[in-house]
Design an enzyme around this catalytic site. Sequence first.
Site, PDB file in Angstrom:
ATOM      1  N   THR A  48       0.843  -1.180   0.000  1.00  0.00           N
ATOM      2  CA  THR A  48       0.000   0.000   0.000  1.00  0.00           C
ATOM      3  C   THR A  48       0.888   1.242   0.000  1.00  0.00           C
ATOM      4  O   THR A  48       1.984   1.210   0.550  1.00  0.00           O
ATOM      5  CB  THR A  48      -0.842  -0.061   1.288  1.00  0.00           C
ATOM      6  OG1 THR A  48      -1.785  -1.101   1.136  1.00  0.00           O
ATOM      7  CG2 THR A  48      -1.534   1.235   1.601  1.00  0.00           C
ATOM      8  N   ARG A  65     -14.223  -7.339   0.188  1.00  0.00           N
ATOM      9  CA  ARG A  65     -13.537  -6.940   1.419  1.00  0.00           C
ATOM     10  C   ARG A  65     -12.951  -5.530   1.256  1.00  0.00           C
ATOM     11  O   ARG A  65     -12.381  -5.186   0.216  1.00  0.00           O
ATOM     12  CB  ARG A  65     -12.419  -7.941   1.707  1.00  0.00           C
ATOM     13  CG  ARG A  65     -11.541  -7.609   2.909  1.00  0.00           C
ATOM     14  CD  ARG A  65     -10.272  -6.878   2.509  1.00  0.00           C
ATOM     15  NE  ARG A  65      -9.354  -6.719   3.630  1.00  0.00           N
ATOM     16  CZ  ARG A  65      -8.303  -5.921   3.615  1.00  0.00           C
ATOM     17  NH1 ARG A  65      -8.023  -5.215   2.539  1.00  0.00           N
ATOM     18  NH2 ARG A  65      -7.518  -5.817   4.656  1.00  0.00           N
ATOM     19  N   VAL A  66     -13.123  -4.724   2.267  1.00  0.00           N
ATOM     20  CA  VAL A  66     -12.549  -3.378   2.268  1.00  0.00           C
ATOM     21  C   VAL A  66     -11.616  -3.282   3.470  1.00  0.00           C
ATOM     22  O   VAL A  66     -11.977  -3.692   4.572  1.00  0.00           O
ATOM     23  CB  VAL A  66     -13.669  -2.314   2.353  1.00  0.00           C
ATOM     24  CG1 VAL A  66     -13.070  -0.919   2.501  1.00  0.00           C
ATOM     25  CG2 VAL A  66     -14.565  -2.377   1.123  1.00  0.00           C
ATOM     26  N   ASP A  86      -8.443  -0.927   5.676  1.00  0.00           N
ATOM     27  CA  ASP A  86      -8.395   0.330   6.442  1.00  0.00           C
ATOM     28  C   ASP A  86      -8.106   1.543   5.559  1.00  0.00           C
ATOM     29  O   ASP A  86      -8.458   2.666   5.925  1.00  0.00           O
ATOM     30  CB  ASP A  86      -7.301   0.247   7.513  1.00  0.00           C
ATOM     31  CG  ASP A  86      -5.920   0.001   6.896  1.00  0.00           C
ATOM     32  OD1 ASP A  86      -5.811  -0.871   6.011  1.00  0.00           O
ATOM     33  OD2 ASP A  86      -4.963   0.692   7.284  1.00  0.00           O
ATOM     34  N   THR A  97      -0.171   1.530   6.867  1.00  0.00           N
ATOM     35  CA  THR A  97      -0.056   0.336   6.024  1.00  0.00           C
ATOM     36  C   THR A  97       0.111  -0.884   6.919  1.00  0.00           C
ATOM     37  O   THR A  97       0.782  -0.818   7.935  1.00  0.00           O
ATOM     38  CB  THR A  97       1.131   0.421   5.044  1.00  0.00           C
ATOM     39  OG1 THR A  97       1.270  -0.852   4.387  1.00  0.00           O
ATOM     40  CG2 THR A  97       2.438   0.754   5.745  1.00  0.00           C
ATOM     41  N   GLY A 139      -5.068  -4.588   7.471  1.00  0.00           N
ATOM     42  CA  GLY A 139      -6.145  -3.615   7.516  1.00  0.00           C
ATOM     43  C   GLY A 139      -7.203  -3.852   8.577  1.00  0.00           C
ATOM     44  O   GLY A 139      -7.680  -2.905   9.215  1.00  0.00           O
TER      45      GLY A 139
HETATM   46  N1  ASP Z   1      -3.704  -1.909   4.778  1.00  0.00           N
HETATM   47  C1  ASP Z   1      -3.959  -2.522   3.512  1.00  0.00           C
HETATM   48  C2  ASP Z   1      -5.242  -3.322   3.576  1.00  0.00           C
HETATM   49  O1  ASP Z   1      -5.453  -4.021   4.547  1.00  0.00           O
HETATM   50  C3  ASP Z   1      -2.890  -3.437   3.057  1.00  0.00           C
HETATM   51  C4  ASP Z   1      -1.505  -2.863   3.038  1.00  0.00           C
HETATM   52  O2  ASP Z   1      -1.155  -2.019   3.842  1.00  0.00           O
HETATM   53  O3  ASP Z   1      -0.714  -3.270   2.159  1.00  0.00           O
HETATM   54  O4  ASP Z   1      -5.997  -3.285   2.646  1.00  0.00           O
END
Ligand code: ASP
Length: 308
Positions: free
Chosen positions: A175, A203-204, A206, A226, A229
């Site tokens: 991310t 799915r969503v 954070d 990051t 999530g």
């Molecule tokens: N935080 C992001 C999610 O859970 C994933 C990531 O940080 O790479 O969608």
Amino acid sequence: MSRIALAVHGGAGTISRELLTPSREKAYKEALELALRRGHAVLERGGAALDAVEVAVRALEDTPLFNAGRGSVFNADGQHEMDASLMNGSDLRAGAVAGVQNVKNPIGLARRVMDHSSHVLISGMGAFEFAHQQKVELEDDEYFFDEFRYQQWKEVVGSDTVQLDHADKEKKFGTVGAVALDAAGHLAAATSTGGMTNKKWQRVGDSPIIGAGTYANDESCAVSCTGHGESFIRAVAAHDVHALMAYKGLSLEEAVRVVVHEKLPPLDGDGGLIAIDRAGNIVLDFNCPGMYRGHVGNDAVYHTAIFR
Ligand code: ASP
């Protein structure tokens, strides 16, 4: 000149030193630096922190190296569903999109949600319709295809395994996000992601959730997260950094330490965050082996790092 500062991240996780060849390391650092340069140029000419974080995140979305925009991971259906958000610290305006497909720069769409709609967060087909209406740049599936990501997905497709892009030993991208302080003393934060490999049921994570993956408030700080999530949502991680500063009087460094090293670990919250305060202090912290990150201040010296 007033203090200006910008920080970016390209994900945190298990990044193994052995597998990161010098040429790959160079490519990551160059991509981070390019994002810093773009954002810094905005700040240097007196532009808004909000524009700087959007521009920096766009640059990171445009490279296949990170799990956002072009480099987004595959979901369980072999598609790319992207999430993004941004927030302006001076008036607490925010915009976000979740589960969008074929949008070249989800962060740009989030900005349009903020500027041209009466909503904060829109998702799926509705967001796609809005993207059409706003005439934002779209790309076909081919643009988002990446052999590494495809192999990552092939390893887990058909199973219930959902994996953090950068938790995989061999392929660890992530991310992306940016936080900035502009010459007028305003803060802003932006985050963009393809989410987790093999995610199902729309799915969503954070990243598009204001307060979880992204938060900015001129009273305290701007934050972009990051990591895992689900844990960051439960910890309301980004807002918690603000709350610890605003209500408890902690410094930025201390507030970030509490969230990253005390609050997230019991929730299996592997990951990290970048944060900036009104004085231009920058904190880039994580509770896992590495985080792709960089920062720049008035001196225009670009710092990038991956490991501790
Ligand atoms: N935080 C992001 C999610 O859970 C994933 C990531 O940080 O790479 O969608």
